[in-house]
Design a protein around this motif. Sequence first.
Motif, PDB file in Angstrom:
ATOM      1  N   GLY A 111       0.822  -1.196   0.000  1.00  0.00           N
ATOM      2  CA  GLY A 111       0.000   0.000   0.000  1.00  0.00           C
ATOM      3  C   GLY A 111       0.860   1.252   0.000  1.00  0.00           C
ATOM      4  O   GLY A 111       2.093   1.189   0.031  1.00  0.00           O
ATOM      5  N   HIS A 112       0.217   2.422  -0.012  1.00  0.00           N
ATOM      6  CA  HIS A 112       0.998   3.665  -0.034  1.00  0.00           C
ATOM      7  C   HIS A 112       0.183   4.810   0.545  1.00  0.00           C
ATOM      8  O   HIS A 112      -1.061   4.753   0.624  1.00  0.00           O
ATOM      9  CB  HIS A 112       1.443   4.005  -1.460  1.00  0.00           C
ATOM     10  N   GLU A 113       0.892   5.860   0.941  1.00  0.00           N
ATOM     11  CA  GLU A 113       0.278   7.097   1.396  1.00  0.00           C
ATOM     12  C   GLU A 113       0.170   8.064   0.211  1.00  0.00           C
ATOM     13  O   GLU A 113       0.804   7.868  -0.836  1.00  0.00           O
ATOM     14  CB  GLU A 113       1.111   7.731   2.510  1.00  0.00           C
ATOM     15  N   THR A 114      -0.607   9.112   0.383  1.00  0.00           N
ATOM     16  CA  THR A 114      -0.751  10.129  -0.661  1.00  0.00           C
ATOM     17  C   THR A 114       0.606  10.749  -0.994  1.00  0.00           C
ATOM     18  O   THR A 114       1.355  11.140  -0.096  1.00  0.00           O
ATOM     19  CB  THR A 114      -1.712  11.232  -0.194  1.00  0.00           C
ATOM     20  N   GLY A 115       0.941  10.777  -2.277  1.00  0.00           N
ATOM     21  CA  GLY A 115       2.177  11.400  -2.705  1.00  0.00           C
ATOM     22  C   GLY A 115       3.425  10.584  -2.454  1.00  0.00           C
ATOM     23  O   GLY A 115       4.540  11.090  -2.572  1.00  0.00           O
ATOM     24  N   ILE A 130       6.736 -11.420   7.498  1.00  0.00           N
ATOM     25  CA  ILE A 130       6.439 -12.727   8.084  1.00  0.00           C
ATOM     26  C   ILE A 130       7.120 -12.859   9.439  1.00  0.00           C
ATOM     27  O   ILE A 130       6.532 -13.377  10.407  1.00  0.00           O
ATOM     28  CB  ILE A 130       6.887 -13.857   7.138  1.00  0.00           C
ATOM     29  N   GLN A 131       8.353 -12.384   9.547  1.00  0.00           N
ATOM     30  CA  GLN A 131       9.102 -12.507  10.797  1.00  0.00           C
ATOM     31  C   GLN A 131       8.579 -11.565  11.880  1.00  0.00           C
ATOM     32  O   GLN A 131       8.400 -11.965  13.033  1.00  0.00           O
ATOM     33  CB  GLN A 131      10.581 -12.220  10.542  1.00  0.00           C
ATOM     34  N   ASP A 132       8.321 -10.299  11.514  1.00  0.00           N
ATOM     35  CA  ASP A 132       7.961  -9.272  12.506  1.00  0.00           C
ATOM     36  C   ASP A 132       6.458  -9.086  12.659  1.00  0.00           C
ATOM     37  O   ASP A 132       6.019  -8.458  13.626  1.00  0.00           O
ATOM     38  CB  ASP A 132       8.585  -7.918  12.121  1.00  0.00           C
ATOM     39  N   ARG A 133       5.681  -9.581  11.694  1.00  0.00           N
ATOM     40  CA  ARG A 133       4.238  -9.360  11.675  1.00  0.00           C
ATOM     41  C   ARG A 133       3.894  -7.870  11.706  1.00  0.00           C
ATOM     42  O   ARG A 133       2.915  -7.445  12.327  1.00  0.00           O
ATOM     43  CB  ARG A 133       3.552 -10.092  12.841  1.00  0.00           C
ATOM     44  N   ARG A 134       4.711  -7.081  11.046  1.00  0.00           N
ATOM     45  CA  ARG A 134       4.492  -5.644  10.945  1.00  0.00           C
ATOM     46  C   ARG A 134       4.892  -5.183   9.545  1.00  0.00           C
ATOM     47  O   ARG A 134       5.710  -5.818   8.879  1.00  0.00           O
ATOM     48  CB  ARG A 134       5.320  -4.874  11.985  1.00  0.00           C
ATOM     49  N   LEU A 135       4.285  -4.063   9.100  1.00  0.00           N
ATOM     50  CA  LEU A 135       4.634  -3.507   7.795  1.00  0.00           C
ATOM     51  C   LEU A 135       4.503  -1.992   7.841  1.00  0.00           C
ATOM     52  O   LEU A 135       3.914  -1.425   8.767  1.00  0.00           O
ATOM     53  CB  LEU A 135       3.745  -4.094   6.701  1.00  0.00           C
ATOM     54  N   GLU A 136       5.065  -1.355   6.827  1.00  0.00           N
ATOM     55  CA  GLU A 136       4.923   0.087   6.652  1.00  0.00           C
ATOM     56  C   GLU A 136       4.471   0.353   5.218  1.00  0.00           C
ATOM     57  O   GLU A 136       5.031  -0.201   4.270  1.00  0.00           O
ATOM     58  CB  GLU A 136       6.252   0.803   6.909  1.00  0.00           C
ATOM     59  N   ARG A 137       3.454   1.205   5.074  1.00  0.00           N
ATOM     60  CA  ARG A 137       3.039   1.599   3.735  1.00  0.00           C
ATOM     61  C   ARG A 137       4.118   2.463   3.106  1.00  0.00           C
ATOM     62  O   ARG A 137       4.884   3.140   3.806  1.00  0.00           O
ATOM     63  CB  ARG A 137       1.736   2.399   3.793  1.00  0.00           C
ATOM     64  N   LEU A 138       4.186   2.462   1.792  1.00  0.00           N
ATOM     65  CA  LEU A 138       5.118   3.346   1.095  1.00  0.00           C
ATOM     66  C   LEU A 138       4.797   4.802   1.449  1.00  0.00           C
ATOM     67  O   LEU A 138       3.633   5.222   1.425  1.00  0.00           O
ATOM     68  CB  LEU A 138       4.994   3.153  -0.416  1.00  0.00           C
ATOM     69  N   GLY A 139       5.828   5.546   1.793  1.00  0.00           N
ATOM     70  CA  GLY A 139       5.646   6.946   2.151  1.00  0.00           C
ATOM     71  C   GLY A 139       5.231   7.171   3.585  1.00  0.00           C
ATOM     72  O   GLY A 139       4.884   8.292   3.965  1.00  0.00           O
ATOM     73  N   SER A 140       5.267   6.129   4.408  1.00  0.00           N
ATOM     74  CA  SER A 140       4.868   6.259   5.806  1.00  0.00           C
ATOM     75  C   SER A 140       5.947   5.696   6.718  1.00  0.00           C
ATOM     76  O   SER A 140       6.657   4.756   6.348  1.00  0.00           O
ATOM     77  CB  SER A 140       3.551   5.516   6.055  1.00  0.00           C
ATOM     78  N   ASN A 141       6.056   6.276   7.908  1.00  0.00           N
ATOM     79  CA  ASN A 141       6.968   5.754   8.928  1.00  0.00           C
ATOM     80  C   ASN A 141       6.218   4.994  10.009  1.00  0.00           C
ATOM     81  O   ASN A 141       6.831   4.508  10.957  1.00  0.00           O
ATOM     82  CB  ASN A 141       7.750   6.907   9.573  1.00  0.00           C
TER      83      ASN A 141
END
Length: 442
Positions: A215-219, A260-271
């Motif tokens: 996924g991604h954030e605006t811009g 898979i290891q951390d069970r966490r993700l970051e969208r593109l353009g987001s911290n």
Amino acid sequence: MLNSVIVVDDEAPIREAVEQWLTLSGFSVQVYSRAQDCLENLPEHFPGVVLSDVRMPDMNGLALLSHLQSLDADLPVILLTGHGDVPMAVDAMRDGAYDFLEKPFTPQTLLSSLRRALEKRSLVLENRRLHERADARTRLDATLIGQSAGMQTLRRQVLDLATLPVNVVIRGETGSGKELVARCLHDFGPRAGKPFVALNCAAIPEQLFEAELFGHETGAFTGAQGKRIGKLEYADGGTLFLDEIESMPLAQQVKLLRVIQDRRLERLGSNQSITVDLRIIAATKPDLLEEARAGRFREDLAYRLNVAELRLPPLRERREDVPSLFSHFAQVAAQRLGRSTPVLDGAQLSHLLSHDWPGNVRELANAAERHVLGLDAPHAIEAQAGQSLAAQQEAFEAHCLRSALARHKGDIKAVLNELQLPRRTLNEKMQRHGLLRETFVD
């Protein structure tokens, strides 16, 4: 043996004393001061017993009993009563309470009642599990069609793996039904009510793959209009099906491994880090470990995905399933198209059985639809070598039996008259081909 007990009592000294007794006796105990708190936190199919006082503010023990029975009529409820409440407790037992204990009671009396109740609860839950598994097996038989040894093994494996929280790799040729098997792993497991998200890795351009997955954030990049939820996040709580996983770009394999290891993700353009809980089912034609040894796939990701592996047999390895599959696809097509289902003659069936079906089930479904439309009869399929005469005869016999049972809706006497067989011979043949009368009863 189950050992879970929920204690509901508005008097703190009694709660604490009962909790201490039970904990020291090896029970797993949850305590609540209000009946409403018990109802709000009661898990589905609670594997234990509820122990409740009768006289409590807001909602008393009898009202709690009524609510619990509406949720699970077989859940054992033991009531704790004062001397003046005994007639009320006796009435409650008529209404479904398991037992009542008059205060003051000894720890031994409490433990004895609890152990009997837990033993009953264990039997009830085991009986439910067996019924649910039998029901699931029936539904799975109607979804993954075929009586060949390979399909029977596959159905057993699917039922076993569906309930386990492990990632699965499905290996099979093109058109063999990998997505259908993935869907069954989802539908027959605890995540059935959550999203099933499918992504074909070979169909996504490499430059768009990360945005599609995360996924991604605006811009976040040129053309990123608005926030978009990626497939991983959208599948939270459910299942992500990655078809043709061997086509995933190596750069994205690293990032998928981290999720898979951390069970966490970051969208593109987001911290912002987002927690996800999902099961990954991957489908592939080649062996992922061989792909890894050739440098085309990350070995660490292959091991993470391939906790369990299912192999789908190609149609040429289970030719005895061709007649039943063809009949199923023809019936589905006829219903959708508003046509009647043409009956196969012996020559047509022979050609179906001798064809190698390089496109597997997908090719067979297409042939069945064309047959219903009258565009391409099965005898137009070029016969190919690879099956013995005995195997073709067995498959033809199974088709004849199945067709007769279907025509007569499981009426054994009518089938015997049509096929002119003794009852014992018909029983033996039905058993050999895995045919059950109940399957054909209308």
